[in-house]
Write a protein that holds these residues in place. Structure first.
Motif, short mmCIF file in Angstrom:
data_model
loop_
_atom_site.label_atom_id
_atom_site.label_comp_id
_atom_site.label_asym_id
_atom_site.label_seq_id
_atom_site.Cartn_x
_atom_site.Cartn_y
_atom_site.Cartn_z
N UNK A 534 -2.67 -11.23 -73.02
CA UNK A 534 -3.19 -9.26 -73.60
C UNK A 534 -2.40 -9.15 -72.18
N UNK A 535 -2.19 -9.64 -71.14
CA UNK A 535 -1.08 -8.86 -69.76
C UNK A 535 -0.09 -9.09 -69.66
N UNK A 536 0.74 -10.25 -70.73
CA UNK A 536 2.09 -9.86 -71.61
C UNK A 536 2.46 -8.77 -72.17
N UNK A 537 1.65 -8.43 -73.03
CA UNK A 537 1.23 -7.50 -74.22
C UNK A 537 0.97 -6.24 -73.80
N UNK A 538 0.47 -6.40 -72.81
CA UNK A 538 -0.04 -4.55 -71.31
C UNK A 538 2.20 -4.55 -70.48
N UNK A 539 1.86 -5.75 -70.24
CA UNK A 539 3.96 -5.32 -69.10
C UNK A 539 4.60 -4.71 -70.43
N UNK A 540 4.96 -5.27 -72.12
CA UNK A 540 5.55 -5.05 -72.51
C UNK A 540 5.39 -3.43 -73.25
N UNK A 541 3.92 -3.14 -73.10
CA UNK A 541 3.61 -1.49 -73.02
C UNK A 541 4.56 -1.17 -72.47
N UNK A 542 4.02 -1.43 -71.13
CA UNK A 542 4.27 -0.58 -70.81
C UNK A 542 5.42 -0.35 -69.68
N UNK A 543 5.97 -0.99 -70.28
CA UNK A 543 7.73 -0.84 -70.28
C UNK A 543 8.95 -1.83 -69.74
N UNK A 544 8.02 -3.05 -69.93
CA UNK A 544 8.76 -4.24 -68.58
C UNK A 544 9.57 -5.24 -70.12
N UNK A 546 12.24 -6.92 -69.86
CA UNK A 546 12.98 -7.28 -69.02
C UNK A 546 12.76 -8.90 -69.34
N UNK A 547 12.28 -9.57 -69.26
CA UNK A 547 11.53 -11.34 -69.30
C UNK A 547 11.70 -11.30 -67.45
N UNK A 548 12.50 -10.77 -67.48
CA UNK A 548 12.80 -11.00 -65.44
C UNK A 548 11.19 -10.38 -65.23
N UNK A 549 11.97 -9.05 -65.49
CA UNK A 549 10.63 -7.73 -64.81
C UNK A 549 9.22 -8.01 -65.31
N UNK A 550 9.20 -8.68 -66.59
CA UNK A 550 8.05 -8.93 -66.69
C UNK A 550 7.01 -10.35 -66.55
N UNK A 551 7.98 -11.20 -66.08
CA UNK A 551 7.52 -12.24 -65.01
C UNK A 551 7.29 -12.00 -63.70
N UNK A 552 7.64 -10.71 -62.77
CA UNK A 552 6.99 -10.93 -61.27
C UNK A 552 5.96 -9.14 -61.44
N UNK A 553 6.04 -8.83 -63.03
CA UNK A 553 5.27 -7.72 -63.09
C UNK A 553 3.85 -8.17 -63.17
N UNK A 554 3.54 -9.71 -64.23
CA UNK A 554 2.36 -10.74 -64.50
C UNK A 554 2.44 -11.56 -63.56
N UNK A 555 3.16 -12.35 -62.62
CA UNK A 555 3.60 -13.06 -62.25
C UNK A 555 3.24 -14.95 -63.46
N UNK A 556 3.43 -14.35 -64.42
CA UNK A 556 3.74 -15.49 -65.36
C UNK A 556 5.37 -16.81 -65.41
N UNK A 557 5.09 -17.24 -64.72
CA UNK A 557 5.44 -19.28 -63.78
C UNK A 557 6.57 -18.94 -62.83
N UNK A 558 5.54 -17.87 -61.90
CA UNK A 558 5.50 -17.30 -60.52
C UNK A 558 4.45 -18.81 -59.95
N UNK A 559 4.06 -19.05 -60.29
CA UNK A 559 3.00 -20.87 -59.59
C UNK A 559 4.28 -21.80 -59.31
N UNK A 560 3.43 -22.84 -58.33
CA UNK A 560 3.48 -23.96 -58.43
C UNK A 560 4.83 -25.01 -58.87
#
Length: 1003
Positions: A534-544, A546-560
């Motif tokens: 649901x977070x990634x879907x929310x990011x898309x609805x809010x205009x993110x 670009x995969x790089x923008x969505x990554x930073x907005x959701x922190x997807x893939x930014x863990x260790x």
């Protein structure tokens, strides 16, 4: 419950038990266990807490892709946070603690965040922490800082040893699975020097676990036979426990070897960082299994199917007594079959594909395992461990058909090739629709300066997921690497692999495919950072978008784990939300290192006295024995002066200067930077680096040059000597040798890479001695038969001579204003020449002098000093050095910057000399004040002192400084306030205080 099995455990030595502690609880394992397998064997399902919601987290994987099982390892000065239990080998006495909870792992106050999850979606912090602004400093920022991070930073000094190693190989193979081993063998048989690195302690990769045959024999036999052959080859180096951390330009590979992590008491370094140059690089890095996105897929006990299989086969550990397998591909059937054969219950295999699986599915049914096709998991039941799954139709919205009781779930969403190292240096990817993954685009491999590919992907890392395909691909990769190196590839055939045929995968990015928001809010993509579907879907609805923008907005893939398990699923969810194909969405950027490496390994030996090693000139021993008072200059310690009995530093400096100007002085100038610039384009290159023209310099001549950065500010100066048509020797400041060489290489490698120029920093290869004073020529004449007269060796010339049998190069240059020769000899002859000069110079009243004498004498002559007269904002015109800027050249570094209006501002401070009216010495850095105050209420200033000394030659204080309209104000008296409140007055004079016409140096 998870437990140790009576069967299995091919990597264990059950004859040697080991004790360890987890959160203070004493547990037991065996030699060969990983920390993860030992914890599972002791039914420790709950390992930690997630970052955002503090949800219970257990082990998911069995390798470096593990996002959850991070622990604080060791105690005291051995403590290290965020260590993966899945890659930590068990040793006797190991101590570890869980992370990110309070007050305890079982009862964590932070878990309240999970209850508030609907109010803390992706990006909530961007909206919440903005208003009201006054709360930021005292509420929001302290809260964020306390919440940041997972583990605790070590508080005690790390007492372990770390080291760097430099190596050169024709071929580097990253990955010790069957494809990597076969690639190494093919390359080595062609005569290539080969390095094979494997990040785990064991060779063969997944093949020994998954089974199959090679040339009719079990795959284990193939691994053993290939390893034996490679060990017998003198041109092959094998290294396990060594990760390929990164691939960079020009065949540069970073390897990270964990040398004694598994045996802390063993001698040797703990970690070793390899810096490798390779002709060809083969990335046989395997593939990573993807999880499936269904509600509750983060509950401890939900694991990757391949990991469940690994723990059972390799370590004899079951994840549970009743394991439900959920899949969209045939590979997971191997897990069900393995568990069944080990006597464990598999209540059901839930296959999302309506057509089901192939031969493996038939085998599973033959073992009595229930297979449900076209079905999915609506949600997993349980809290801190699995209690069951809710069965539903994959094509539906999650309506429960049946609840299946179980205590473990093995999930498989397909496999993704490990393309990280391929991508580090620009390798492109292509979407493989049939196998639902990104794989290397072999037509767009990483290329070198000449456009030739230098990285080859092999095996499952290249999308060849079958045993037969991986072996054939590895064999050809080794042959291709050999061919690229100009070697004759081996004529041998690839080994014949055989494994069960598999039905096609059916991509499943969400389970069930019509999952409502209630289920999507519990379907996890990034386990560590708590990113949901649901977070990634929310990011898309809010205009993110670009995969790089969505990554930073959701922190997807930014863990260790850097998204090793989450990224592909996240990309697919984002693509679906944007109604576009996955290749159009693209991937995030893959950056080294592949998995985290220790900061200590990066530092290597650079600690304590080796952190910044003190460099010693070949003459340092003489200085030590003769009263040298040292000062730091770059990484060197240079003699400031040589004191005698009863003298202070001031008296010693005055003596050295007077004697040098009257008779003869010697200076150890070995620390000055010496950089060889060679090649057909060397002159053109130096014309771009220096403000004046160097290409017109004749062999045998020297020229002083200024060097500016791109912004037009002075960064270094020195004398350039032309050795022959293609060779120049550039002298730099002592502190600038390394940085200027790096500056040269930066431009050569990044901008002018096609210029035929080679540079080498040879500072330490030569000793350099300045022979200074009226007697300089006389003393040298006693040591040589070569002609060093003014006519043969004029000012700003050089000549190769022999001094007392020592080959030398004499540069007729002067930084003191006196007759001077700088004599360069091989470093090994430096002390001998110094001793001989002292011996012969005794009758000429020779006087060694230090850096302070050097500085005073250069100031008396009005010579600038980089770092004194310059501070990063000074340009040549500020120092009245317009004469050193060529008007003939079309371009040089800083030329355009110097044409900016600010650089041509007539109010810029300019260089002048300063003489105090009372003869005293001005304070260093003192400001010249004027009437009035600025907008900050501070006294206005019109200049500052850059260098100030007592001149024994003139018996008064002298100074150089920068002053507004300085050259136009000769004779004017300026006020310089001191910190004690008094004011010193100084007259503006010519900066050349001594021998203005240069008669003494031209004698």
């Amino acid at each position: 419950m998870s437990t140790r099995l009576a069967q299995g455990g091919r990597l264990l030595n059950k004859g040697r038990a080991m004790e360890f502690t987890f959160n203070g609880k004493r547990l037991r394992g065996f030699e060969g266990d990983t920390l993860a397998s030992a914890l599972l064997a002791n039914d420790q399902m709950l390992i930690g807490r997630s970052f955002k919601y503090h949800r219970p987290r257990g082990i998911v994987a069995s390798g470096g892709e593990e996002p959850n099982a991070l622990v604080g390892l060791g105690t005291g000065n051995k403590f290290e946070p965020n260590q993966r239990a899945t890659t930590t080998e068990l040793f006797n006495g190991l101590s570890c603690t869980s992370q990110n909870h309070w007050p305890s792992l079982e009862f964590d106050i932070g878990a309240v965040n999970s209850k508030l999850g609907r109010f803390l979606p992706a990006g909530f912090y961007y909206k919440m922490f903005i208003h009201p602004r006054p709360l930021w400093k005292h509420v929001y920022e302290p809260f964020i800082r306390r919440s940041a991070g997972l583990g605790k930073a070590p508080t005690e000094r790390d007492e372990d040893r770390y080291e760097h190693l430099y190596a050169f190989f024709d071929v580097v193979v990253i990955g010790g699975g069957v494809a990597g081993l076969q690639a190494a063998r093919s390359a080595a048989e062609a005569g290539a020097k080969v390095l094979v690195m494997e990040q785990t302690a064991h060779w063969g990769g997944r093949a020994p676990v998954d089974g199959g045959t090679v040339n009719g024999q079990p795959v284990d036999n193939f691994v053993d036979e290939t390893l034996a052959a490679l060990r017998d080859m003198p041109n092959v180096t094998l290294r396990n426990r060594m990760m390929g951390a990164g691939v960079y330009d020009h065949g540069y590979v970073l390897g990270y070897e964990r040398v004694t992590d598994h045996q802390p008491s063993a001698p040797g370094p703990r970690h070793r960082l390899w810096r490798i140059r390779a002709g060809q690089i083969i990335t046989a890095t395997g593939a990573i299994e993807r999880p499936l996105s269904f509600a509750g897929n983060d509950i401890p006990g939900v694991m990757l199917a391949s990991a469940v299989r690994d723990y059972a086969v390799n370590y004899g550990v079951s994840a549970g007594d009743r394991t439900v397998v959920v899949t969209n591909n045939d590979d997971a059937y191997l897990t069900a079959i393995t568990l069944k054969k080990l006597g464990l219950d598999v209540p059901a295999i839930i296959d999302a594909r309506s057509a089901g699986g192939g031969a493996l599915a038939d085998e599973a049914r033959g073992l009595g395992i229930r297979v449900e096709t076209g079905k999915g998991v609506a949600k997993v039941k349980g809290g801190k461990r699995v209690t069951g799954v809710s069965l539903c139709n994959q094509a539906g919205e999650g309506a429960e058909i049946e609840e299946i009781a179980c205590d473990a779930v093995a999930m498989s969403g397909g496999w993704s090739p490990v393309v990280h190292l391929w991508s580090h240096c620009g390798g492109k990817l292509v979407w493989d629709t049939a196998q639902a993954h990104f794989r290397p685009d072999v037509d767009n491999a990483p290329t070198g300066a000449k456009g030739e590919a230098f990285v080859i992907a092999a095996g499952t890392a290249n999308g060849e997921l079958s045993l037969a395909g991986a072996l054939a691909d590895g064999h050809e990769a080794g042959r291709e690497a050999a061919r690229r190196l100009g070697l004759k590839a081996s004529a041998s055939d690839a080994p014949k692999g055989d494994s069960p045929a598999e039905a096609a995968i059916e991509p499943v990015w969400m389970m069930p495919q019509g999952a409502p928001i209630k289920l999507r809010m519990k379907s996890w993509l990034d386990y560590q950072n708590d990113v949901k579907v649901s977070d990634v879907q929310l990011a898309a609805r809010e205009g993110f978008e670009s995969v790089e923008h969505a990554k930073r907005y959701t922190t997807l893939g930014m863990a260790t784990d850097q998204g090793k398990l989450s990224n592909i699923n996240g990309l697919a969810i984002l693509s679906d939300a944007l109604n576009q194909p996955i290749p159009q969405t693209g991937t995030t950027t893959f950056r080294p290192p592949y998995t985290p490496i220790s900061l200590s390994a990066i530092a290597g030996e650079a600690r304590d006295e080796l952190f910044q090693p003190i460099r010693r000139t070949p003459i340092q021993g003489w200085h030590d024995d003769n009263g040298a008072v040292y000062e730091p200059v770059g990484q060197w310690r240079r003699p400031y002066c040589f004191t005698r009995s009863g003298e202070d530093n001031h008296a010693a400096v005055s003596r050295e200067i007077r004697q040098t100007r009257a008779r003869l002085g010697l200076l150890d100038a070995s620390t000055l930077g010496k950089i060889i610039v060679k090649g057909p384009d060397a002159g053109k290159f130096l014309d771009m680096l220096y403000t004046n023209m160097m290409s017109t310099l004749k062999p045998g001549k020297c020229r002083y040059g200024l060097m500016c950065n791109e912004n037009g500010f002075l960064m270094d100066d020195g004398v350039v000597a032309r050795i022959d048509e293609d060779t120049f020797l550039c002298h730099t400041t002592t502190g600038g040798a390394e940085s200027i060489h790096g500056h040269m290489e930066d431009w050569l490698q990044c901008e002018w890479w096609d210029w035929k120029v080679y540079t080498a920093n040879v500072t330490e290869q030569y000793a350099q001695i300045a022979v200074v004073g009226p007697e300089a020529r006389n003393v040298l004449a006693e040591l040589t038969e070569d002609d060093i007269s003014a006519e043969t060796l004029p000012f700003m010339g050089w000549s190769d001579i022999t001094l007392d049998g020592i080959p030398a190069r004499a540069y007729r240059i002067s930084f003191s204003g006196e007759l001077s020769y700088e004599i360069a000899v091989a470093a090994g002859h430096g002390r001998a020449l110094w001793d001989r000069l002292m011996e012969v110079g005794a009758k000429h009243d020779v006087m060694p002098y230090g850096t302070e004498g050097l500085h005073v004498m250069r100031a008396e002559k009005g010579f600038i000093m980089i770092g004194d007269e310059t501070d990063g904002t000074v340009i040549p015109q500020d120092l009245n050095m317009q004469w050193a800027i060529s008007k003939k050249k079309e371009d040089y570094l800083g030329k355009r910057a110097l044409e900016r209006s600010h650089m041509a501002d007539p109010t810029r401070w300019k260089l002048v000399g300063l003489e105090t009216l009372d003869g005293s010495v001005l304070p260093d850095g003192a400001y010249a004040t004027e009437e009035g105050v600025n907008d900050n209420g501070q006294r206005k200033v019109q200049g500052r002192v850059t260098s100030t000394y007592y001149s024994p030659t003139l018996d008064r204080g002298i100074a150089m400084g920068l002053l507004r309209h300085g050259p136009d104000r000769m004779g004017e008296v300026i006020d310089f306030p001191k910190v004690d409140g008094t004011v010193v007055q100084a007259r503006v004079v010519d900066p050349v205080f001594y021998d203005k016409d240069g008669e003494k140096q031209n004698v």
